[in-house]
Write a protein that holds these residues in place. Structure first.
Motif, PDB file in Angstrom:
ATOM      1  N   LEU A  31      -5.168  10.372   6.050  1.00 43.52           N
ATOM      2  CA  LEU A  31      -3.786  10.765   5.809  1.00 43.52           C
ATOM      3  C   LEU A  31      -3.486  10.953   4.325  1.00 43.52           C
ATOM      4  O   LEU A  31      -2.837  11.910   3.921  1.00 43.52           O
ATOM      5  N   LYS A  32      -3.967  10.048   3.491  1.00 39.31           N
ATOM      6  CA  LYS A  32      -3.633  10.050   2.058  1.00 39.31           C
ATOM      7  C   LYS A  32      -4.718  10.651   1.168  1.00 39.31           C
ATOM      8  O   LYS A  32      -4.572  10.684  -0.052  1.00 39.31           O
ATOM      9  N   ASP A  33      -5.825  11.111   1.745  1.00 34.76           N
ATOM     10  CA  ASP A  33      -6.862  11.834   1.015  1.00 34.76           C
ATOM     11  C   ASP A  33      -7.389  11.062  -0.198  1.00 34.76           C
ATOM     12  O   ASP A  33      -7.342  11.537  -1.329  1.00 34.76           O
ATOM     13  N   HIS A  34      -7.865   9.864   0.028  1.00 34.55           N
ATOM     14  CA  HIS A  34      -8.525   9.024  -0.979  1.00 34.55           C
ATOM     15  C   HIS A  34      -7.637   8.642  -2.160  1.00 34.55           C
ATOM     16  O   HIS A  34      -8.143   8.327  -3.237  1.00 34.55           O
ATOM     17  N   ASN A  35      -6.328   8.633  -1.990  1.00 33.21           N
ATOM     18  CA  ASN A  35      -5.434   8.064  -2.995  1.00 33.21           C
ATOM     19  C   ASN A  35      -5.339   6.567  -2.661  1.00 33.21           C
ATOM     20  O   ASN A  35      -4.581   6.159  -1.795  1.00 33.21           O
ATOM     21  N   TRP A  36      -6.130   5.773  -3.340  1.00 36.87           N
ATOM     22  CA  TRP A  36      -6.356   4.386  -2.922  1.00 36.87           C
ATOM     23  C   TRP A  36      -5.112   3.523  -3.017  1.00 36.87           C
ATOM     24  O   TRP A  36      -4.956   2.586  -2.231  1.00 36.87           O
ATOM     25  N   ASN A  37      -4.215   3.787  -3.954  1.00 33.26           N
ATOM     26  CA  ASN A  37      -2.966   3.020  -4.027  1.00 33.26           C
ATOM     27  C   ASN A  37      -2.116   3.247  -2.783  1.00 33.26           C
ATOM     28  O   ASN A  37      -1.575   2.306  -2.210  1.00 33.26           O
ATOM     29  N   GLN A  38      -1.996   4.504  -2.372  1.00 31.42           N
ATOM     30  CA  GLN A  38      -1.220   4.805  -1.173  1.00 31.42           C
ATOM     31  C   GLN A  38      -1.921   4.309   0.091  1.00 31.42           C
ATOM     32  O   GLN A  38      -1.269   3.878   1.038  1.00 31.42           O
ATOM     33  N   VAL A  39      -3.251   4.367   0.098  1.00 30.52           N
ATOM     34  CA  VAL A  39      -4.014   3.851   1.240  1.00 30.52           C
ATOM     35  C   VAL A  39      -3.750   2.358   1.417  1.00 30.52           C
ATOM     36  O   VAL A  39      -3.535   1.877   2.527  1.00 30.52           O
ATOM     37  N   ALA A  40      -3.723   1.620   0.317  1.00 26.43           N
ATOM     38  CA  ALA A  40      -3.466   0.180   0.380  1.00 26.43           C
ATOM     39  C   ALA A  40      -2.068  -0.110   0.920  1.00 26.43           C
ATOM     40  O   ALA A  40      -1.878  -1.042   1.706  1.00 26.43           O
ATOM     41  N   GLN A  41      -1.090   0.700   0.529  1.00 24.87           N
ATOM     42  CA  GLN A  41       0.274   0.505   1.016  1.00 24.87           C
ATOM     43  C   GLN A  41       0.384   0.801   2.509  1.00 24.87           C
ATOM     44  O   GLN A  41       1.012   0.048   3.253  1.00 24.87           O
ATOM     45  N   VAL A  42      -0.237   1.886   2.963  1.00 28.07           N
ATOM     46  CA  VAL A  42      -0.210   2.230   4.385  1.00 28.07           C
ATOM     47  C   VAL A  42      -0.891   1.134   5.195  1.00 28.07           C
ATOM     48  O   VAL A  42      -0.405   0.719   6.251  1.00 28.07           O
ATOM     49  N   LEU A  43      -2.022   0.650   4.704  1.00 32.77           N
ATOM     50  CA  LEU A  43      -2.746  -0.415   5.404  1.00 32.77           C
ATOM     51  C   LEU A  43      -1.894  -1.673   5.507  1.00 32.77           C
ATOM     52  O   LEU A  43      -1.876  -2.333   6.547  1.00 32.77           O
ATOM     53  N   TYR A  44      -1.169  -1.993   4.463  1.00 33.89           N
ATOM     54  CA  TYR A  44      -0.320  -3.183   4.479  1.00 33.89           C
ATOM     55  C   TYR A  44       0.759  -3.081   5.554  1.00 33.89           C
ATOM     56  O   TYR A  44       1.012  -4.029   6.291  1.00 33.89           O
ATOM     57  N   PHE A  45       1.391  -1.918   5.667  1.00 34.51           N
ATOM     58  CA  PHE A  45       2.467  -1.765   6.636  1.00 34.51           C
ATOM     59  C   PHE A  45       1.956  -1.646   8.072  1.00 34.51           C
ATOM     60  O   PHE A  45       2.621  -2.084   9.001  1.00 34.51           O
TER      61      PHE A  45
END
Length: 72
Positions: A31-45
């Motif tokens: 979904l976020k195309d390897h933008n790791w900061n956004q990936v971490a936020q999505v994973l948290y939620f």
């Protein structure tokens, strides 16, 4: 909020990655195309564990264990 959460240090031995988190991580990367900061936020939620995995932990877990291009 995420800056505060990223400052908390969780040990992988105390809180290992669950299969559900692995699935959420793969979905978030697509979904976020390897933008790791956004990936971490999505994973948290999405994850029910409410353990914040920082961007470095997400990237290293994906690259070492979940990357389909990695030769085993």
């Amino acid at each position: 909020m995420f800056k505060m959460l990223s400052m908390k240090k969780y040990s992988v031995s105390e809180f290992p990655w669950t299969p559900e988190e692995n699935e959420f991580l793969i979905e978030a990367i697509e979904l976020k195309d390897h933008n790791w900061n956004q990936v971490a936020q999505v994973l948290y939620f999405k994850s029910g564990t409410r353990i914040f995995r920082n961007s470095k932990a997400c990237k290293e877990h994906y690259m070492c264990f979940l990357n389909p291009d990695k030769k085993k």
